[in-house]
Design an enzyme around this catalytic site. Structure first.
Site, PDB file in Angstrom:
ATOM      1  CD  GLU A 494      -2.800  -1.208  -0.092  1.00  0.00           C
ATOM      2  OE1 GLU A 494      -3.007  -0.158  -0.734  1.00  0.00           O
ATOM      3  OE2 GLU A 494      -3.227  -2.321  -0.467  1.00  0.00           O
ATOM      4  CG  HIS A 500       1.906   5.235  -8.790  1.00  0.00           C
ATOM      5  ND1 HIS A 500       1.071   4.304  -9.358  1.00  0.00           N
ATOM      6  CD2 HIS A 500       2.364   5.986  -9.822  1.00  0.00           C
ATOM      7  CE1 HIS A 500       1.040   4.471 -10.666  1.00  0.00           C
ATOM      8  NE2 HIS A 500       1.819   5.496 -10.969  1.00  0.00           N
TER       9      HIS A 500
END
Length: 711
Positions: A494, A500
């Protein structure tokens, strides 16, 4: 952005409501721009459930007015007056809708659920009003068709393609009657998705197993006993122990409990969520969802819902996704047969029972101990939640130069939540990272990442705000939370999504961060999992919770040797869900009994009797609480094909922390968002397309004689 995901009622009704809501704007924090440090932060400390409905309705009316102005602009359509203007629209709804979604996942109280039920179809209809606006679509199409002549930048061309494609796929070219029916379908689906999620949450909250005596705890390590006691006390049952109906509570109990009768009880309770034949049963809801999805796909000109969903993915078609899944399925099942034989041999010498699904994890641990001299209880004392969080920060620093600093004074929706500012090597703010670690009533189970605000730079630089959410059982005060290796892997996964988002460096918010193809979005997160097991992380951050000593090198070697252990179970458990998902959505408009379809499909696949799907159909929130992963659960395998191959780019170079490879990873993957086609982005990073060989090596399966494409 939320503008293509949310939706509402008629314009006149919204305008009337907006007039009333406008009077309350000053008192409604959801309607005001975010204020405070770091470019503004969500006003979680001032939000109340009664704020949501008036705020969402006012925000929808505001965006409809903005869209109407764009659609009726007398000037010829250009990128700036159409697509850039669309990017600027809906800011109020974006903020309000974000917090609405956060509450739905983490603060889903009964009073909030009533608002959720009322607003879901309104939000769905609102989205259709935008995508079905003929004047607006004509302007978007004109900009798209003139994208080369207008000499747009590559990123502007990508946005033009995305907007045009999204509108077409949402029915912009349909006739009025078809558009009307499509909107009816979308509104009904929104209601069903909400009900599915609420049913699942109710079953997770209502079915808690309380243990009354020490004998019920046989085999459980001290850390699990302590967490179970704290969970019981939090639920008014001091002196007892609680096993929650969530994965993070269920899995360790099934792994360590010597009480086979209780293992079966916990297993059956967990895997029957949404399937009790009561008011919270999800089977009828699933049947209707599948019917409506099939009808919608045909309206839009697609053979099935699966063909519609996969059109703009890396796979492109359901057939290509199935090709990859089937290539992995047979070797995975073969490995399960080997795993079961090893477990059965141990059971035959002891309990003399046949391995059942509630025995798998328990006996797998015994095999792990026998084959690799590795006991997960030996590893767990070194896996402290907070130390691993520090380890994630360290990895982010090594790969991307990020620093994480805790900050105070930023509003949170739960006192256990923490906030960190993220800066680059020059000290420039990159964004904020929120961490919500513990399970609690009203919070969905599992782990996930949210983006509260997307990075963008086309009018002015705006930094991102992301969160990671997990469901660890909170123990007694001042005691470290010890987690399993699987949970530690999920934590890094996660955090990969968060990185990202934090690395994003694009102009337009619709192309920002994790706003990429579904079967590409899991690639960065699955790749980041690999850094957990690097010696650099384990030596620094896998510290014994009592002695503070690092994990011994001999134990690290055992972990490395056992890295492909139990991959048959892990792969089959996942792939069974992915295959059932795809086949459900390839079935067309036939009326489906979910339980029977699941049973028959698994039988035809040759599903081992000792395993069940990771997500049984009545509890498959990825697929039935929204469109997100519908006909798309295969994405984790597709993305892992990329991540396994990408990891070998590091190992072929200077190792996991090779600066040159990390720079390419940043430039071509983590920072690019959806500004380029994902296949092109991967080729830019790797220099070639991926194949399946790296994936098979990672899982310890036989590598095909020919390196078949993993796409």
């Amino acid at each position: 952005m939320i503008r293509f995901l949310l939706a509402g009622a008629g314009v006149a009704a919204l305008a009337a409501t907006a007039a009333l809501a406008a009077e309350a704007t000053v008192q409604n924090p959801l309607l005001a721009p975010w204020t405070g440090p770091y470019g503004g932060v969500p006003p979680f400390d001032r939000v109340k459930v009664e704020h949501f409905q008036p705020a969402l309705e006012a925000a929808m009316a505001e965006q409809l007015a903005e869209v109407d102005q764009i659609a009726n602009d007398p000037a010829p359509p250009t990128f700036e007056n159409t697509l850039a203007a669309l990017e600027r629209s809906g800011r109020t709804l974006d903020r309000a809708g974000t917090i609405f979604g956060v509450y739905g996942g983490t603060m889903s109280t009964p009073d909030f659920q009533k608002v959720e039920e009322e607003m879901a179809p309104k939000l769905a209809a609102f989205s259709d009003q935008i995508t079905q606006n003929e004047k607006l679509f004509k302007r978007i199409a004109a900009v798209y068709e003139a994208r080369d002549a207008a000499k747009l930048t590559p990123e502007q061309k990508r946005l033009a393609w995305l907007d045009y494609t999204n509108f077409v796929r949402a029915g912009a070219k349909l006739d009025p009657a078809a558009k009307k029916r499509l909107s009816e379908i979308n509104q009904r689906l929104a209601v069903l998705y909400t009900k599915f999620s609420q049913n699942l949450l109710a079953d997770e909250a209502d079915y808690v197993l309380f243990l009354d005596k020490e004998a019920d705890l046989a085999g459980l390590p001290d850390s699990l006993r302590s967490a179970a006691a704290a969970a019981a006390e939090q639920r008014g049952q001091k002196g007892k122990w609680a096993v929650l109906n969530t994965r993070s509570s269920m899995e360790p109990f099934l792994t360590y409990s010597d009480r086979r009768d209780l293992r079966e009880k916990v297993w059956r309770t967990y895997y029957s969520r949404g399937d009790h034949g009561d008011a919270h049963d999800n089977n009828a809801i699933i049947t209707e969802i599948l019917k409506l999805r099939a009808e919608r796909a045909k309206l839009l000109g697609y053979r099935t819902h699966a063909h519609w969903r996969l059109e703009n993915t890396m796979a492109g078609t359901p057939e290509r996704a199935l090709e990859l899944m089937e290539a992995v399925w047979k070797p995975a099942v073969a490995r399960v047969r080997e795993e079961v034989a090893d477990m059965q041999a141990i059971a035959d010498k002891g309990a003399k029972i046949k391995i059942e699904p509630w025995d798998y994890r328990y006996y797998a641990e015994k095999v792990r101990k026998a084959k690799y001299d590795l006991d997960q209880n030996e590893v767990k004392p070194y896996l402290q939640l907070e130390k691993l969080r520090e380890g994630m920060f360290w990895v982010a620093g090594q790969l991307f130069g990020f620093s994480f600093t805790p900050v105070d004074g930023v509003p949170v929706y739960d006192p256990d939540m923490r906030v960190y500012k993220v800066t680059d090597p020059s000290g420039t703010l990159v964004g904020l990272w929120y961490f919500d670690p513990y399970a609690r009533p009203g919070k969905n189970s599992g782990a996930w990442m949210n983006a509260y605000r997307n990075q963008e730079s086309f009018d002015r630089p705006i930094t991102t705000i992301v969160s990671n959410n997990t469901n660890f059982v909170k123990g007694p005060p001042h005691e470290p939370i010890l987690i399993s290796w699987d949970d530690a892997t999920a934590l890094f996964h996660e955090f990969g999504h968060a990185l990202h988002g934090l690395n994003s460096n694009v102009r337009y918010p619709s192309l920002s961060g994790t706003s990429v193809a579904r079967d590409y979005v899991e690639f960065p997160s699955q790749l980041l999992e690999r850094w957990l097991s690097t010696p650099e992380v384990l030596n620094r951050f896998a510290l014994h919770y009592r002695t503070g000593q690092p994990i011994p090198p001999a134990l690290v070697q055992k972990i490395e040797k056992a890295s492909t252990f139990n991959q048959g179970f892990a792969t089959v458990e996942y792939l069974a869900s992915a295959l059932v998902d795809m086949k459900l959505h390839l079935a067309g408009d036939q009326t489906i009994d979910p339980d029977a379809f699941e049973r028959d499909t698994l039988k035809a696949l040759g599903m081992p009797s000792e395993i069940v799907m990771r997500h049984r159909t009545p509890q498959f929130g990825h697929v039935f609480s929204g469109d997100g992963y519908s006909a798309g659960y295969y994405s984790y395998l597709w993305s892992d094909t990329l991540s396994a191959d990408a990891w070998e780019a590091f190992t072929e170079a200077g190792g996991p922390y090779d600066k040159a490879v990390a720079r390419r990873l940043h430039d071509d993957v983590f920072s690019a968002g959806n500004t380029v086609d994902p296949a092109e982005a991967y080729r830019a990073f790797r220099g070639r397309d991926p194949g399946i060989s790296a994936l098979m090596r990672k899982r310890g399966f036989p590598v095909p004689a020919e390196n078949k494409r993993g796409q």
